[in-house]
Scaffold this motif. Structure first.
Motif, mmCIF file in Angstrom:
data_model
loop_
_atom_site.group_PDB
_atom_site.id
_atom_site.type_symbol
_atom_site.label_atom_id
_atom_site.label_comp_id
_atom_site.label_asym_id
_atom_site.label_seq_id
_atom_site.Cartn_x
_atom_site.Cartn_y
_atom_site.Cartn_z
ATOM 1 N N ALA A 1 -3.770 -4.472 8.990
ATOM 2 C CA ALA A 1 -3.033 -3.604 8.070
ATOM 3 C C ALA A 1 -3.768 -2.278 7.862
ATOM 4 O O ALA A 1 -3.146 -1.207 7.874
ATOM 5 N N ILE A 2 -5.085 -2.342 7.701
ATOM 6 C CA ILE A 2 -5.854 -1.103 7.520
ATOM 7 C C ILE A 2 -5.713 -0.219 8.761
ATOM 8 O O ILE A 2 -5.442 0.984 8.671
ATOM 9 N N ALA A 3 -5.853 -0.842 9.934
ATOM 10 C CA ALA A 3 -5.739 -0.075 11.175
ATOM 11 C C ALA A 3 -4.369 0.585 11.280
ATOM 12 O O ALA A 3 -4.252 1.773 11.625
ATOM 13 N N ALA B 1 0.831 -1.205 0.000
ATOM 14 C CA ALA B 1 0.000 0.000 0.000
ATOM 15 C C ALA B 1 0.867 1.256 0.000
ATOM 16 O O ALA B 1 0.587 2.214 -0.725
ATOM 17 N N LEU B 2 1.945 1.238 0.802
ATOM 18 C CA LEU B 2 2.827 2.409 0.858
ATOM 19 C C LEU B 2 3.551 2.604 -0.471
ATOM 20 O O LEU B 2 3.661 3.714 -0.982
ATOM 21 N N THR B 3 4.030 1.507 -1.041
ATOM 22 C CA THR B 3 4.757 1.588 -2.309
ATOM 23 C C THR B 3 3.831 2.062 -3.432
ATOM 24 O O THR B 3 4.177 2.957 -4.204
ATOM 25 N N GLU B 4 2.648 1.441 -3.496
ATOM 26 C CA GLU B 4 1.730 1.781 -4.579
ATOM 27 C C GLU B 4 1.195 3.210 -4.461
ATOM 28 O O GLU B 4 0.700 3.771 -5.434
ATOM 29 N N GLY C 1 -1.172 7.406 9.186
ATOM 30 C CA GLY C 1 -1.446 8.641 8.454
ATOM 31 C C GLY C 1 -1.772 8.441 6.985
ATOM 32 O O GLY C 1 -1.916 9.397 6.230
ATOM 33 N N GLY C 2 -1.905 7.168 6.559
ATOM 34 C CA GLY C 2 -2.216 6.880 5.157
ATOM 35 C C GLY C 2 -3.696 7.058 4.859
ATOM 36 O O GLY C 2 -4.534 7.048 5.764
ATOM 37 N N GLU C 3 -3.994 7.220 3.587
ATOM 38 C CA GLU C 3 -5.381 7.349 3.139
ATOM 39 C C GLU C 3 -6.034 5.972 3.093
ATOM 40 O O GLU C 3 -5.496 5.056 2.487
ATOM 41 N N PRO C 4 -7.222 5.801 3.706
ATOM 42 C CA PRO C 4 -7.894 4.503 3.657
ATOM 43 C C PRO C 4 -8.041 3.966 2.230
ATOM 44 O O PRO C 4 -7.859 2.781 1.983
ATOM 45 N N GLU D 1 -6.148 4.186 -0.251
ATOM 46 C CA GLU D 1 -4.905 3.611 -0.793
ATOM 47 C C GLU D 1 -4.751 2.147 -0.385
ATOM 48 O O GLU D 1 -4.473 1.279 -1.216
ATOM 49 N N ILE D 2 -4.948 1.886 0.888
ATOM 50 C CA ILE D 2 -4.736 0.491 1.323
ATOM 51 C C ILE D 2 -5.875 -0.409 0.849
ATOM 52 O O ILE D 2 -5.668 -1.576 0.528
ATOM 53 N N ILE D 3 -7.072 0.133 0.766
ATOM 54 C CA ILE D 3 -8.184 -0.690 0.280
ATOM 55 C C ILE D 3 -7.935 -1.085 -1.180
ATOM 56 O O ILE D 3 -8.181 -2.221 -1.577
ATOM 57 N N ARG D 4 -7.384 -0.145 -1.954
ATOM 58 C CA ARG D 4 -7.053 -0.458 -3.344
ATOM 59 C C ARG D 4 -5.980 -1.552 -3.403
ATOM 60 O O ARG D 4 -6.075 -2.504 -4.171
ATOM 61 N N SER D 5 -4.978 -1.439 -2.552
ATOM 62 C CA SER D 5 -3.891 -2.434 -2.576
ATOM 63 C C SER D 5 -4.352 -3.816 -2.124
ATOM 64 O O SER D 5 -3.877 -4.830 -2.618
#
Lengths: 251, 489
Positions: free
Chosen positions: B292-294, B77-80, B300-303, B305-309
Motif C-alpha cells: 500500500a505504501i509503495a 489513506a486517500l479519504t483521510e 503521488g501521495g505523501e508518505p 499520509e499513508i503512514i498516519r492511516s
C-alpha cells in the motif's frame, strides 16, 4: 511388518493436496502398529527402486511436468516400468496417472511421449472436467464406492488388456464417454481423483495397503479401525452427489 | 478545448438501470447487490465501464491474497487526506461488480462524480477491467494456488494477470519483490516497475515442502533462497540463469514488534528510513502495508499520509474483522454444565465476547493465519468454516496443504467447531493433523454457532472461507448491530 513407500517427484507432483494421501497411508499403518518409511524421490535423485513396496505419483502443473519428463528419460522411467511389471503397488493420480500411459496429445495436436508402462493414451479436449464425482471400484480392487474430485481436460482411453479402476456413478472419469474411471493394471491403481482421495475413502486406502502387504509377505492382517470421521466425510459428498443429480433429472 | 462528449442514451439507461437494480436489491434485503446491477448495465451498454470511469485516476490491486486489505488501506489513506474516493469495498471484484460500482458513483448522465478510485480486481478479470479504466498504478500482491477449479493453475493465473497488464502499458506496476512469480511480470512487459518487499527473514527458515514456485520460471532450475518470509516468498535466486529477487524500492528493513493487534516495522524508501505502525497483525499484513505504501507514493501521495492511516487502519470485511458480541450467561437451568455457568458469573467476566473473523481462502493464507493464532498469548476457541460453492472454488483439496498440524500443538487453543458445506472433511483433516476428535465439534447451523459464541467465556476466532464468511458475518452483524458494508460511511 513394514512397508517402504516412495513418493515420486513430490516437489513437482504435489499440486492438489497430494500429501494427504501419503499422510493417510502412513497413519493407517501406524494405527495398526505396522512400520512405514516414506522416501521422497525428487528430480535428479538416484535410488534403488526395487527396495520400495508402494509408489505414489501425484498431479502437477503442466509447466512443471515438462521438467520431470527429462528425468524420466534419464533411466528412472525404465526402473518404474520394471517395478510395475514386478507387481509393486502404485497409486498414480491425474498427471501422474497420465504419465504412465503411452502419450498425451494436446488439443492442438502436439504429442508428448510418456512412459508407456500401461497400455492407454490421453488426448486433450477443449472442456475441463471439473467437479466432485464418484465411482465403484472393480471387484479386484475391493468394490467399494470412492468419492473424489476430478479436474482434467485430458481424455484417457484404455487399451484392451487394461481394466478400468472402476465404473462411474456420477461424473466423468477417464473420458466422460465410456463410463470408465482410472486404470487397474497388475498392481497399478491409476485415477483422476486428485488430491487427498485416500483419507475419506478408507476402504480404498486399505485396499492399496493390503495389495502391497500381500505382494511382500503373502498375507495382510489389517485390523479394523474406527472410521466414523472418515466415513462421515465420504458419505457427505456421496449424498450430495446423488441428491444433486436426482434434482437435475427432475428439472 | 476538449470536444464535448456526445450524450448517449444507452449510457443513461445503463446507469439508471444499474442504480435502480442495486437500490431495489438493497431495500428488499436481498443483499449487497454487487454483481447483478453491473450485468444489467452492461446489457444496455457493453462498454459502459469505459464511459463511467472516464477521467478517473485509478489504482488497481490484484493478486491472490491481500487484495481487499491493501485496497482498504489505500482507500483510507486517500479519504483521510481529503480525497473523494471510489472503492469496491464489497469485494465484488469481477467486471460486473466493478462496473456497478462505477455506474453508481456516476451522475445520471454517466459522468463520474469522483476523481480517484481504488479498485480491487480479480486476477482473471484484470484483462477486462484494465483496458476500460486505464489505471495509473497496478499492484500485484502475490500469487499462490487458489481456487484451482476456476483457473486451472498458478501459471495460468499469472498469464491472465500478464494479459491484463499488457492492456495497460501506461500503468506503473507495483510488484512483490519476493514473489518469483509476480516479479516475473517485469520480464515481459514495458511498464515502469516499482518493487516492495521485506529485507529480513521471517519465521522458520526450513526449505519448503509445499511450494507454488520451486523452479525458475525462466529456465526450470530449482531456486536457491538466501532467506524465506512465507510460503514461496523470499530472497530467491536461480543458480543457473541468474533470475533473482529485485531490490525493493519500498523495503521493510526490520520487523520491530509483532503483537495480536498489530506490528511495528522500520521501512526504507525514497532514501529515508521511517518507523511504521500497522494496525493489523500478522506477517501478511506487513506485506499488505508495504504494498500500500509503495502504491500510494507511486500514485503521488505523501508518505506521511499513508503512514498516519496505517496506524489506525481498521480491518475490512471479514479480514481480521472484530465483533463485540454481547455475552449471554447461561442460567444454571439452561446450562448443561451448571458448574461452568456458575464459574462464568463468579469470574465477573466482561459483558462482551470478542470475536475475530479471519477470511482464509488458500493454503498460504490458512497457514499464515494458523501461525498467527499459535502466537496468541491467551486461551481462545476456534471456529473453522468451509464451503465449496462457486465463489469459493468447488475443490477443497487445498486444506491438506495447509498447516493444521500446528493447531494440534497450539497451547492456547481450547476447542474447535467445524462448520460449512464441507465440515465433515474439515473434521477429518483435523483428525489427521493430530487434533483429538473429542475436541472437535461439528455444527452446521449458524444460529447454534452464534449461541455457542455468545456463551463463550473465551475470545473466539473464526476462520471461514469466502461464502461461509458472508453467511456467518451476517449472523454476527445482526447480533452486534453492525452495519452491512454498503451502509458503512
Amino acid at each position: 511388518m513394514e512397508l517402504n513407500i516412495c513418493h515420486l517427484y513430490p516437489e513437482v507432483l504435489n499440486l492438489y493436496g497430494d500429501r494427504g494421501n501419503i499422510r493417510c497411508l502412513e497413519q493407517r499403518l501406524a494405527w495398526r502398529g505396522i512400520d512405514c518409511h516414506v522416501t521422497m524421490l525428487k528430480i535428479g535423485d538416484q535410488a534403488d527402486l526395487t527396495k520400495f513396496d508402494l509408489f505414489f505419483v501425484g498431479g502437477g502443473q503442466d509447466f512443471e511436468q515438462e521438467v520431470l519428463l527429462a528425468d524420466l528419460g534419464s533411466g528412472k522411467g525404465g526402473e518404474i516400468r520394471a517395478a510395475i511389471e514386478d507387481g509393486k503397488t502404485f497409486l498414480a493420480i491425474c498427471g501422474g496417472y497420465q504419465m504412465l500411459g503411452h502419450y498425451y496429445e494436446t488439443h492442438e495436436g502436439v504429442k508428448c511421449e510418456y512412459l508407456g508402462a500401461v497400455d492407454f493414451y490421453t488426448k486433450g479436449a477443449d472442456v475441463r472436467m471439473i467437479d466432485n464425482y464418484c465411482f465403484t471400484l472393480g471387484q479386484e480392487s475391493g468394490g467399494s464406492v470412492v468419492v473424489g474430485f476430478e479436474n482434467h481436460s485430458g481424455k484417457t482411453w484404455l487399451g484392451p488388456d487394461v481394466q478400468p479402476l472402476g465404473r462411474i456413478i456420477r461424473g466423468n472419469g477417464n473420458n466422460g464417454e465410456d463410463g470408465t474411471e482410472g486404470c487397474r493394471y497388475r498392481n497399478v491403481f491409476g485415477t483422476y481423483s486428485h488430491g487427498p482421495v485416500l483419507p475419506k475413502n478408507p476402504q480404498f486406502a486399505d485396499e492399496l495397503l493390503r495389495t502391497a502387504l500381500i505382494r511382500k509377505y503373502g498375507k495382510a492382517d489389517l485390523a479394523p479401525l474406527d472410521d466414523t470421521v472418515e466415513l462421515s466425510a465420504h458419505d457427505a459428498v456421496y449424498r450430495r452427489l446423488m441428491n444433486r443429480f436426482e434434482a437435475d433429472e427432475r428439472d | 478545448m476538449m470536444a464535448k462528449k456526445p450524450l448517449r442514451l444507452n449510457t443513461i439507461l445503463a446507469v439508471a438501470s444499474c442504480k435502480c437494480v442495486r437500490s431495489i436489491l438493497r431495500h428488499t434485503g436481498k443483499g449487497g447487490g454487487t454483481a447483478l446491477p453491473g450485468k444489467v448495465a452492461m446489457k444496455f451498454q457493453k462498454d459502459v465501464l469505459e464511459t463511467v470511469s472516464d477521467g478517473v485516476d485509478c489504482i488497481v490491486v490484484t493478486g491472490t491474497n491481500g487484495k481487499t486489505t491493501t485496497a482498504n488501506i489505500l482507500e483510507s489513506a486517500l479519504t483521510e487526506s481529503g480525497r473523494n474516493v471510489l472503492a469496491n469495498k464489497s469485494g465484488a471484484n469481477l467486471l460486473s461488480g466493478i462496473t456497478a460500482e462505477f455506474c453508481c458513483a456516476a451522475d445520471w448522465l454517466g459522468r463520474p462524480k469522483k476523481k480517484v478510485a481504488v479498485i480491487e480486481c480479480d486476477e482473471g478479470a484484470l484483462k477486462q477491467v484494465a483496458p476500460r479504466i486505464h489505471p495509473r498504478v497496478i499492484v500485484v500482491t502475490n500469487l499462490f494456488r487458489d481456487q484451482l477449479d476456476r483457473y486451472g493453475e498458478v501459471m495460468n493465473t499469472l498469464a491472465q494477470i500478464r494479459s491484463g497488464v499488457e492492456k495497460a502499458p501506461q500503468a506503473t506496476l507495483v510488484l512483490n519483490a519476493e514473489d518469483s512469480l509476480v516479479s516475473s511480470l517485469a520480464l515481459d512487459v514495458p511498464n515502469r516497475v516499482v518493487y516492495f518487499g521485506l529485507n529480513t527473514p521471517v519465521g522458520d527458515q526450513k526449505p519448503r515442502e509445499i511450494s507454488d514456485a520451486l523452479h525458475c520460471i525462466r529456465c526450470g532450475t530449482e531456486y536457491q533462497y538466501r532467506y524465506y518470509t512465507y510460503a514461496h516468498l523470499g530472497d530467491f535466486v536461480c543458480p543457473k540463469c541468474g533470475y533473482h529477487r529485485a531490490k525493493p524500492d519500498f523495503a521493510v528493513q526490520s520487523i520491530d514488534r509483532m503483537e495480536a493487534d498489530g506490528s511495528r516495522v522500520t521501512m526504507k524508501f525514497g532514501g529515508e528510513t521511517r518507523p511504521v505502525a500497522i494496525g493489523l497483525p500478522a506477517v501478511y499484513n506487513i506485506y499488505n502495508a508495504a504494498a500500500a505504501i509503495a502504491a500510494y507514493v507511486t500514485f503521488g501521495g505523501e508518505p506521511s499520509e499513508i503512514i498516519r492511516s496505517l496506524k489506525g487502519v481498521h480491518s475490512s470485511f471479514g479480514r481480521m474483522e472484530k465483533f463485540e458480541l454481547p455475552r449471554k450467561i447461561m442460567t444454571r437451568a439452561e446450562s448443561g454444565n451448571p458448574a461452568a455457568a456458575a464459574d462464568a458469573t463468579a469470574a465477573g467476566m466482561n459483558a462482551v465476547v470478542p470475536v475475530r473473523m479471519i477470511l482464509v481462502k488458500n493454503p498460504a493464507g490458512c497457514s499464515q493465519t494458523i501461525a498467527y493464532l499459535c502466537g496468541l498469548a491467551e486461551d481462545f476457541q476456534l471456529v473453522i468454516c468451509l464451503n465449496d460453492r462457486t465463489a469459493d472454488g468447488h475443490d477443497i483439496s487445498w486444506i491438506w496443504d495447509a498447516d493444521y498440524e500446528k493447531l494440534a500443538a497450539c497451547s492456547h487453543l481450547r476447542e474447535i467447531w467445524v462448520s460449512g458445506d464441507r465440515a465433515e472433511e474439515l473434521r477429518l483433516r483435523l483428525k489427521y493433523a493430530g487434533v483429538k476428535t473429542n475436541r472437535i465439534h461439528l455444527e452446521k447451523d449458524n444460529a447454534k454457532l452464534l449461541a455457542m459464541m455468545q456463551e463463550s467465556s473465551l475470545p473466539v476466532f473464526v476462520m471461514p472461507n469466502y461464502t461461509s464468511m458472508l453467511a456467518l458475518r451476517k449472523v454476527l452483524s445482526d447480533a452486534t448491530g453492525k452495519k452491512a458494508f454498503w451502509e458503512k460511511q
